[in-house]
Design an enzyme around this catalytic site. Structure first.
Site, PDB file in Angstrom:
ATOM      1  N   HIS A  26       0.834  -1.198   0.000  1.00 44.47           N
ATOM      2  CA  HIS A  26       0.000   0.000   0.000  1.00 44.47           C
ATOM      3  C   HIS A  26       0.872   1.252   0.000  1.00 44.47           C
ATOM      4  CE1 HIS A  26      -2.577  -3.274   1.360  1.00 44.47           C
ATOM      5  NE2 HIS A  26      -3.594  -2.563   0.900  1.00 44.47           N
ATOM      6  N   GLY A 114      -4.691  -4.955  10.853  1.00 43.97           N
ATOM      7  CA  GLY A 114      -4.989  -5.133   9.442  1.00 43.97           C
ATOM      8  C   GLY A 114      -6.483  -5.136   9.217  1.00 43.97           C
ATOM      9  N   ASP A 155      -9.119   6.630   7.199  1.00 40.65           N
ATOM     10  CA  ASP A 155     -10.547   6.841   6.975  1.00 40.65           C
ATOM     11  C   ASP A 155     -11.331   5.541   7.164  1.00 40.65           C
ATOM     12  OD1 ASP A 155     -10.542   9.670   6.153  1.00 40.65           O
ATOM     13  OD2 ASP A 155      -9.444   8.969   4.402  1.00 40.65           O
ATOM     14  N   GLY A 156     -10.760   4.451   6.675  1.00 37.01           N
ATOM     15  CA  GLY A 156     -11.442   3.166   6.792  1.00 37.01           C
ATOM     16  C   GLY A 156     -11.628   2.732   8.228  1.00 37.01           C
ATOM     17  N   HIS A 259      -3.518   3.725  -3.903  1.00 39.27           N
ATOM     18  CA  HIS A 259      -3.799   3.123  -2.595  1.00 39.27           C
ATOM     19  C   HIS A 259      -3.047   1.802  -2.370  1.00 39.27           C
ATOM     20  CE1 HIS A 259      -6.132   1.836   0.947  1.00 39.27           C
ATOM     21  NE2 HIS A 259      -6.166   0.646   0.368  1.00 39.27           N
ATOM     22  N   GLU A 404     -20.570  -5.135  21.776  1.00 42.68           N
ATOM     23  CA  GLU A 404     -19.904  -6.439  21.844  1.00 42.68           C
ATOM     24  C   GLU A 404     -18.588  -6.483  21.063  1.00 42.68           C
ATOM     25  OE1 GLU A 404     -24.282  -7.334  22.532  1.00 42.68           O
ATOM     26  OE2 GLU A 404     -23.124  -6.146  21.078  1.00 42.68           O
ATOM     27  N   PHE A 430     -25.055 -13.710  20.936  1.00 43.57           N
ATOM     28  CA  PHE A 430     -24.434 -12.449  20.523  1.00 43.57           C
ATOM     29  C   PHE A 430     -22.956 -12.598  20.187  1.00 43.57           C
ATOM     30  CE2 PHE A 430     -27.654 -10.128  23.462  1.00 43.57           C
ATOM     31  CZ  PHE A 430     -28.675 -10.412  22.568  1.00 43.57           C
ATOM     32  N   HIS A 466     -32.549 -15.464  19.744  1.00 41.71           N
ATOM     33  CA  HIS A 466     -31.625 -15.676  20.861  1.00 41.71           C
ATOM     34  C   HIS A 466     -31.184 -17.132  21.001  1.00 41.71           C
ATOM     35  CE1 HIS A 466     -32.654 -11.615  21.833  1.00 41.71           C
ATOM     36  NE2 HIS A 466     -32.079 -11.638  23.010  1.00 41.71           N
TER      37      HIS A 466
END
Length: 652
Positions: A26, A114, A155-156, A259, A404, A430, A466
């Protein structure tokens, strides 16, 4: 040319050479953040290359992990164990310079990054750990824990939900030693940032309780250094917005096309000429000396800290003793706790865990953690330990809120800070929200404990949303994670003993409902799987089960024994069982049996490894309805009558 400008040019050039030599990487971000990174390393980042685990060092997390080529370049320039040859080996299998930063692979790298946004939450965890240590052990005149956590984001990163969750919590907790270095270059891989994001970042972070500094010249060394200096005096966590140009100096600067590609030979020659660099992987002595001056200062800072610590020890002997003993894991005798198992009969898995967790926490003060707003339901709370917040950094119970994903990544950061033993809890259904964080905990071998309750259809009226049908299989599929589903208090203790002894990422799977008495075997459970109920002679049918289904398997065995010789195997952890010898596994699985049957309220096909293709798996293929737990459980086929019928049919 001033030495700072010359050094920056060499940083950019060597970084571009590394990427070009690798044939991939990159270029845009790596060159674009060079000034930020050089300013940090030269003037602010406190480290000691001779002892990279120095406790009071600054922590640096490259959340924008794709920019690692410039990170490796700076590690090399400042004397870490990264050579110019290692830079030539960027992205080569087995090298010290992999395609994204890897913890324990490259000298100086604190965190594997990453996956966008994960590093932000890791940094928040490190900042939390720092405040805990500072509050507990600093005394007047002796700030022995006094450092910063820096995190470079793109930004990501800030688009990812995990980062937003973590930043919201960091603002609420006022983690003023946390500094985010935001590479705001306004482009992503697919094009302009405006295609996907037009929010006002300044107002957003201020609303979350952050201090925000804007640096309009993010590609200027001096401007970057001044901005970082300002952030260090803030009484809030700080976001520095550096307006940068991606791939600055290249023919494609400021565009998305730079990029994720290397410069070709001709582009690299033009770029190097612009940088005033005419050698490949070469570093002038004046550049090296200028960088190493900061490294020598870092070593002096460490030596000064050691001297201060010696004075601290004489002035605060009791506090110093607590400090040196803080991370001692030898204070818990699980074998002794096992003798109290009789007190836990008739309790649910989560109630059993509350007892064991608090017994352990009385001895191990480095255990901290909390839940994603389900503490009352999960029971994961350290009694008489207080809540961690701005006014009580000594509190050991962290309220993560309904976050979470960030919760998992934050406890990874706490674990990586030093030898903390962090835990977090939520419902098993969850756990899917947390899988990337759990996977990273496994990859980095963090001592992170993930506690999941409400483990089966017996949760009842909450309904299919659930019902944790797929989750056991998902967790068991994560390489390096130990998943442990105990059937009673004895097995639960075996799980904790394994976790405290072996370390690494660990998930406990616990029931909401009260557990039937099964008399699980504490010592045997340490092997991951064992014969709970032996056959009278030689087993014709072997029933295998875990957790909530072990009691059901025993009842089924009781009916089958009218016709067959039956044994029951409890399998609390497939991962631990797989580590045993072939002889032991064959003995437990009783290969000469006619039929092997696995009983578990999941759809985990891994059971076929143990029961064979001709075996019978009593599992779940479809979501069930909402109703009384026992009714839903039985309606899904988890009752003695239906299971015995299926087994008898299979035996014909």
């Amino acid at each position: 040319m001033k030495i700072a400008e010359k050094t920056l040019n060499y940083v950019k050039s060597i970084t571009a050479q590394s990427i070009a030599n690798a044939g991939s990487g990159h270029t845009g971000a790596s060159i674009g953040v060079s000034a930020i990174m050089l300013a940090l390393f030269k003037n602010h980042y406190n480290f000691d290359i001779s002892d990279t685990d120095f406790l009071n060092r600054d922590r640096f997390v490259l959340s924008a992990g794709h920019a690692c080529p410039v990170y490796y370049t700076l590690l090399s320039l400042f004397g870490f164990d990264v050579s110019l040859q290692d830079l030539k080996n960027l992205r080569v299998l087995g090298s010290k310079t992999p395609g994204h930063p890897e913890h324990k692979t490259t000298d100086g790298v604190e965190v594997s990054t990453g996956l966008s946004g994960q590093g932000v939450a890791n940094a928040v965890g490190m900042a939390i750990a720092q405040t805990i240590m500072a509050e507990r052990f600093n005394s007047v005149g002796f700030p022995i824990i006094n450092h910063f956590t820096y995190c470079l984001v793109g930004d990501g990163d800030l688009m990812e939900g995990v980062a937003q969750e973590a930043c919201s919590l960091a603002g609420n907790l006022n983690l003023n030693k946390l500094i985010l270095l935001y590479d705001a270059n306004d482009v992503t891989m697919d094009g302009s940032l405006s295609l996907v994001n037009r929010e006002n970042v300044v107002k957003k972070f201020k609303a979350m309780g952050w201090n925000v500094i804007r640096c309009k010249r993010g590609n200027d060394f001096n401007a970057c250094s001044k901005a970082i200096g300002r952030a260090k005096s803030s009484n809030k966590p700080t976001l520095i917005i550096f307006k940068t140009t991606s791939g600055i100096g290249t023919s494609k600067e400021g565009t998305s096309s730079i990029h994720g590609i290397p410069l070709n030979n001709e582009e690299l020659k033009v770029f190097n000429k612009k940088m005033g660099v005419y050698e490949n992987f070469y570093l002038p002595n004046d550049v090296r000396d200028w960088c190493m001056a900061s490294s020598r200062l870092g070593k002096l800072n460490h030596e000064k800290w050691n001297q201060d610590l010696a004075v601290y020890a004489n002035s605060n002997p009791d506090l110093y003793r607590q400090f040196t003993n803080y991370f001692d894991k030898k204070k818990v005798d699980i074998d002794k706790l096992s003798r109290n198992a009789y007190k836990w009969e008739g309790l649910s898995g989560k109630e059993l865990n509350k007892i064991v967790l608090n017994e352990i926490c009385e001895k191990l003060y480095q255990v901290v953690g909390g839940s994603a707003d389900v503490t009352q339901q999960s029971g994961c709370f350290i009694e008489n330990a207080g809540n961690y917040n701005v006014g009580n950094r000594r509190g050991r119970n962290i309220h993560f809120g309904v976050r979470e994903h960030a919760m998992g990544a934050i406890i990874n950061g706490i674990s990586l800070y030093e030898d903390f033993i962090p835990f977090c809890s939520s419902f098993l259904s969850f756990s899917s929200y947390m899988l990337p964080s759990i996977r990273m905990a496994s990859l980095m071998n963090c001592n992170s404990l993930f506690i999941f309750t409400h483990d089966s259809l017996l949760i009842g009226k909450d309904g299919p949303t659930h019902q944790p049908i797929e989750e056991l299989g998902q967790l068991r599929s994560i390489i390096g994670l130990t998943t442990f589903r105990p059937c009673d208090g004895n097995e639960l203790l075996a799980g904790y003993k394994t976790f405290l002894r072996e370390g690494g990422a660990f998930s406990l799977i616990l029931s909401k409902q009260k557990m039937d008495i099964v008399d699980g075997k504490y010592k045997e459970a340490e092997f991951g799987g064992y014969i709970l109920k032996p056959a009278k002679h030689e087993a014709e049918i072997v029933l295998l089960a875990s957790g909530s289904e072990v009691a059901l398997a025993l009842k089924v065995a009781g009916e089958l024994e009218k016709k067959y010789d039956v044994s029951v195997v409890s399998m609390p952890s497939m991962e631990i069982f797989e580590k045993q010898s072939t002889f032991y596994k064959n003995k437990v699985l009783q290969k000469n049996s006619t039929l092997k049957v696995a009983i578990e309220a999941s759809n985990d096909a891994r059971w076929y490894k143990y029961i064979g293709e001709n075996g019978l798996f009593i599992g779940i293929e479809n979501y069930q309805g909402s109703g009384e737990g026992k009714e839903v459980y039985s309606n899904a086929g988890f009752n003695v009558k239906d299971i015995v019928r299926k087994i008898n049919k299979k035996m014909l």
